[in-house]
Scaffold this motif. Structure first.
Motif, PDB file in Angstrom:
ATOM      1  N   ARG A 281       6.004  11.007   3.993  1.00 52.77           N
ATOM      2  CA  ARG A 281       5.419   9.963   3.365  1.00 52.77           C
ATOM      3  C   ARG A 281       4.060  10.056   3.501  1.00 52.77           C
ATOM      4  NH1 ARG A 281      10.084   6.516   6.548  1.00 52.77           N
ATOM      5  NH2 ARG A 281      11.701   7.094   5.185  1.00 52.77           N
ATOM      6  N   MET A 282       3.349  10.554   4.513  1.00 51.94           N
ATOM      7  CA  MET A 282       1.927  10.754   4.325  1.00 51.94           C
ATOM      8  C   MET A 282       1.457  11.661   3.311  1.00 51.94           C
ATOM      9  SD  MET A 282       1.105  11.393   8.484  1.00 51.94           S
ATOM     10  CE  MET A 282       0.869  10.078   9.531  1.00 51.94           C
ATOM     11  N   THR A 283       2.386  12.672   2.887  1.00 60.07           N
ATOM     12  CA  THR A 283       1.882  13.677   1.656  1.00 60.07           C
ATOM     13  C   THR A 283       1.882  12.741   0.350  1.00 60.07           C
ATOM     14  OG1 THR A 283       4.207  14.406   1.109  1.00 60.07           O
ATOM     15  CG2 THR A 283       2.961  15.623   2.885  1.00 60.07           C
ATOM     16  N   TYR A 284       2.710  11.456   0.278  1.00 57.45           N
ATOM     17  CA  TYR A 284       2.532  10.784  -0.948  1.00 57.45           C
ATOM     18  C   TYR A 284       1.198  10.220  -1.139  1.00 57.45           C
ATOM     19  CZ  TYR A 284       7.784  10.308   0.009  1.00 57.45           C
ATOM     20  OH  TYR A 284       8.969  10.912   0.446  1.00 57.45           O
TER      21      TYR A 284
ATOM     22  N   THR B 185     -11.600   1.526  -0.807  1.00 60.75           N
ATOM     23  CA  THR B 185     -11.179   1.710  -2.387  1.00 60.75           C
ATOM     24  C   THR B 185      -9.813   1.407  -2.501  1.00 60.75           C
ATOM     25  OG1 THR B 185     -11.219   4.049  -2.454  1.00 60.75           O
ATOM     26  CG2 THR B 185     -13.167   3.134  -2.857  1.00 60.75           C
ATOM     27  N   ALA B 186      -9.558   1.326  -3.870  1.00 66.10           N
ATOM     28  CA  ALA B 186      -8.123   0.927  -3.983  1.00 66.10           C
ATOM     29  C   ALA B 186      -7.098   1.932  -3.825  1.00 66.10           C
ATOM     30  CB  ALA B 186      -7.896   0.557  -5.414  1.00 66.10           C
ATOM     31  N   LEU B 187      -6.091   1.886  -3.331  1.00 61.63           N
ATOM     32  CA  LEU B 187      -4.823   2.875  -2.725  1.00 61.63           C
ATOM     33  C   LEU B 187      -4.206   3.370  -4.212  1.00 61.63           C
ATOM     34  CD1 LEU B 187      -4.070   1.799   0.639  1.00 61.63           C
ATOM     35  CD2 LEU B 187      -5.221   3.891   0.241  1.00 61.63           C
ATOM     36  N   PRO B 188      -3.848   4.547  -4.265  1.00 68.45           N
ATOM     37  CA  PRO B 188      -2.878   4.790  -5.344  1.00 68.45           C
ATOM     38  C   PRO B 188      -1.371   4.528  -5.234  1.00 68.45           C
ATOM     39  CG  PRO B 188      -3.037   6.774  -3.953  1.00 68.45           C
ATOM     40  CD  PRO B 188      -3.996   5.459  -3.540  1.00 68.45           C
ATOM     41  N   GLU B 189      -1.240   2.956  -5.222  1.00 72.11           N
ATOM     42  CA  GLU B 189       0.066   2.370  -4.795  1.00 72.11           C
ATOM     43  C   GLU B 189       1.127   2.858  -5.833  1.00 72.11           C
ATOM     44  OE1 GLU B 189      -0.370  -1.575  -4.426  1.00 72.11           O
ATOM     45  OE2 GLU B 189      -2.047  -1.596  -2.573  1.00 72.11           O
ATOM     46  N   ASP B 190       0.966   2.848  -7.068  1.00 71.80           N
ATOM     47  CA  ASP B 190       1.980   3.017  -8.067  1.00 71.80           C
ATOM     48  C   ASP B 190       2.337   4.556  -7.910  1.00 71.80           C
ATOM     49  OD1 ASP B 190       1.751   0.484  -9.210  1.00 71.80           O
ATOM     50  OD2 ASP B 190       0.504   1.119 -10.872  1.00 71.80           O
ATOM     51  N   ASP B 191       1.468   5.466  -7.682  1.00 73.75           N
ATOM     52  CA  ASP B 191       1.751   6.727  -7.442  1.00 73.75           C
ATOM     53  C   ASP B 191       2.520   6.960  -6.302  1.00 73.75           C
ATOM     54  OD1 ASP B 191       1.900   9.571  -7.624  1.00 73.75           O
ATOM     55  OD2 ASP B 191      -0.103   9.904  -8.133  1.00 73.75           O
ATOM     56  N   MET B 192       2.244   6.357  -5.329  1.00 74.63           N
ATOM     57  CA  MET B 192       2.878   6.346  -3.938  1.00 74.63           C
ATOM     58  C   MET B 192       4.387   5.955  -4.238  1.00 74.63           C
ATOM     59  SD  MET B 192      -0.148   4.984  -1.530  1.00 74.63           S
ATOM     60  CE  MET B 192       0.843   4.933  -0.137  1.00 74.63           C
TER      61      MET B 192
ATOM     62  N   GLY C 119      11.385   8.858  -5.444  1.00 71.54           N
ATOM     63  CA  GLY C 119      12.083  10.029  -5.849  1.00 71.54           C
ATOM     64  C   GLY C 119      12.495  10.770  -4.700  1.00 71.54           C
ATOM     65  N   ALA C 120      12.277  10.351  -3.512  1.00 72.28           N
ATOM     66  CA  ALA C 120      12.459  10.928  -2.012  1.00 72.28           C
ATOM     67  C   ALA C 120      14.011  11.243  -1.776  1.00 72.28           C
ATOM     68  CB  ALA C 120      11.628  10.642  -1.168  1.00 72.28           C
ATOM     69  N   PRO C 121      14.415  12.203  -1.196  1.00 73.57           N
ATOM     70  CA  PRO C 121      15.832  12.223  -0.699  1.00 73.57           C
ATOM     71  C   PRO C 121      16.162  11.070  -0.093  1.00 73.57           C
ATOM     72  CG  PRO C 121      14.687  14.320  -0.438  1.00 73.57           C
ATOM     73  CD  PRO C 121      13.526  13.407  -0.855  1.00 73.57           C
ATOM     74  N   PHE C 122      15.241  10.573   0.806  1.00 73.03           N
ATOM     75  CA  PHE C 122      15.488   9.046   1.514  1.00 73.03           C
ATOM     76  C   PHE C 122      14.314   8.294   1.383  1.00 73.03           C
ATOM     77  CE2 PHE C 122      17.227  12.642   4.115  1.00 73.03           C
ATOM     78  CZ  PHE C 122      18.584  12.152   4.393  1.00 73.03           C
ATOM     79  N   PRO C 123      14.528   7.371   0.181  1.00 75.34           N
ATOM     80  CA  PRO C 123      13.461   6.503  -0.173  1.00 75.34           C
ATOM     81  C   PRO C 123      13.118   5.442   0.678  1.00 75.34           C
ATOM     82  CG  PRO C 123      15.489   6.708  -1.795  1.00 75.34           C
ATOM     83  CD  PRO C 123      15.835   7.288  -0.478  1.00 75.34           C
ATOM     84  N   CYS C 124      11.971   5.110   0.557  1.00 75.92           N
ATOM     85  CA  CYS C 124      11.185   4.021   1.712  1.00 75.92           C
ATOM     86  C   CYS C 124      10.884   3.031   0.765  1.00 75.92           C
ATOM     87  CB  CYS C 124      10.168   4.584   2.524  1.00 75.92           C
ATOM     88  SG  CYS C 124       8.879   5.257   1.714  1.00 75.92           S
ATOM     89  N   ARG C 125      10.350   1.911   1.294  1.00 74.63           N
ATOM     90  CA  ARG C 125       9.702   0.982   0.694  1.00 74.63           C
ATOM     91  C   ARG C 125       8.209   1.061   0.949  1.00 74.63           C
ATOM     92  NH1 ARG C 125      10.882  -5.005   1.768  1.00 74.63           N
ATOM     93  NH2 ARG C 125       9.451  -5.180   0.040  1.00 74.63           N
TER      94      ARG C 125
END
Length: 268
Positions: A43-46, A214-221, A227-233
């Motif tokens: 998740r940190m890599t997102y 600055t604004a975080l890339p929330e949509d990309d995250m 799409g992760a094997p174990f999706p998170c919120r």
């Protein structure tokens, strides 16, 4: 910390587990440094992959070294990155250099000592990314979540820099909420990633929090998380503010370590 060693995985010998006191602390893949076994690291890599294109060097400060799994990932995906890692255990560093040395050309300076002490000694506007993934046993040290600590993080981050931290909590999330309250006070933008069951208080688990001026890339995250094997919120904005509620930030005078995990818990 006692009895520190690297153990090869029984089924996949190229995987090495960093074991301390008979508990696996981290896992690295000697053949593939982009492999991250822990879900919270994935998740940190997102965030990392959303803020910095692959191949672009990234100045990174790791507060908590361990097996240097995240440093290896950044070095593999962003060659020529300058990285510094702080690890309080000289025994871990010795084992790391003997059994899992970094590849040639990878620039990671490893320092022995306390993460906050090294942070306070770092120059201003020095790093584009600061990652806190530090534990004393199975608990996040109290002095790494306070307002005073976060002020030092802001001082050392360069303009437009990002901060991410691995926290753990469960139940009513009192500890997490106080950590979030401090980060919301110090940073203009805040986002967290966690399993729904953790946020509902049904289980103990990891929570990755990202912060920036600055604004975080929330949509990309969110796309990466979905799409992760174990999706998170991915939680931010008014929903995150509601979660924080009336929680008060930790200060150096009121700091607490994270709550201990249940005996049956294994970090993801």
């Amino acid at each position: 910390m006692n009895a520190v060693e690297f153990r090869a995985d029984r089924d996949r010998p190229h995987l090495l587990h960093l074991v301390a006191d008979q508990v696996i602390q981290a896992t690295i893949d000697l053949d593939d440094p982009t492999y991250l076994d822990a879900e919270y690291m994935q998740r940190m890599t997102y965030l990392i992959d959303a803020i910095t294109p692959t191949g672009q060097p990234l100045r990174t400060f790791h507060l908590g070294g361990g097996a240097l799994a995240m440093a290896r990932y950044i070095a593999a995906t962003r060659p020529r990155s300058y990285q510094q890692a702080v690890e309080p255990s000289q025994e871990i560093i010795d084992q790391l250099r003997r059994y899992a040395p970094l590849p040639r050309g990878v620039k990671v300076k490893i320092r022995t000592g306390d993460a906050r002490t090294q942070l306070e000694a770092a120059p201003e506007n020095c790093y584009e990314l600061i990652i806190t993934d530090a534990f004393n046993g199975a608990r996040v040290p109290a002095h790494l979540t306070t307002i005073e600590f976060l002020q030092q993080v802001k001082r050392v981050l360069s303009g437009g820099g990002h901060y991410t931290v691995n926290l753990c909590d469960g139940g009513k999330l009192h500890y997490l909420k106080s950590c979030l309250a401090g980060m919301a006070e110090e940073f203009d933008h805040l986002t967290l990633m966690a399993e729904p069951a953790v946020l509902r208080g049904r289980r103990y688990g990891n929570v990755v929090v990202c912060a920036a001026e600055t604004a975080l890339p929330e949509d990309d995250m969110r796309r990466r998380a979905a799409g992760a094997p174990f999706p998170c919120r991915v939680v931010s904005g008014s929903e995150l503010a509601k979660l924080i509620g009336y929680a008060k930030p930790f200060t150096d005078a009121t700091a607490q370590a994270s709550p201990p995990p249940p005996k049956t818990w294994r970090e993801h």
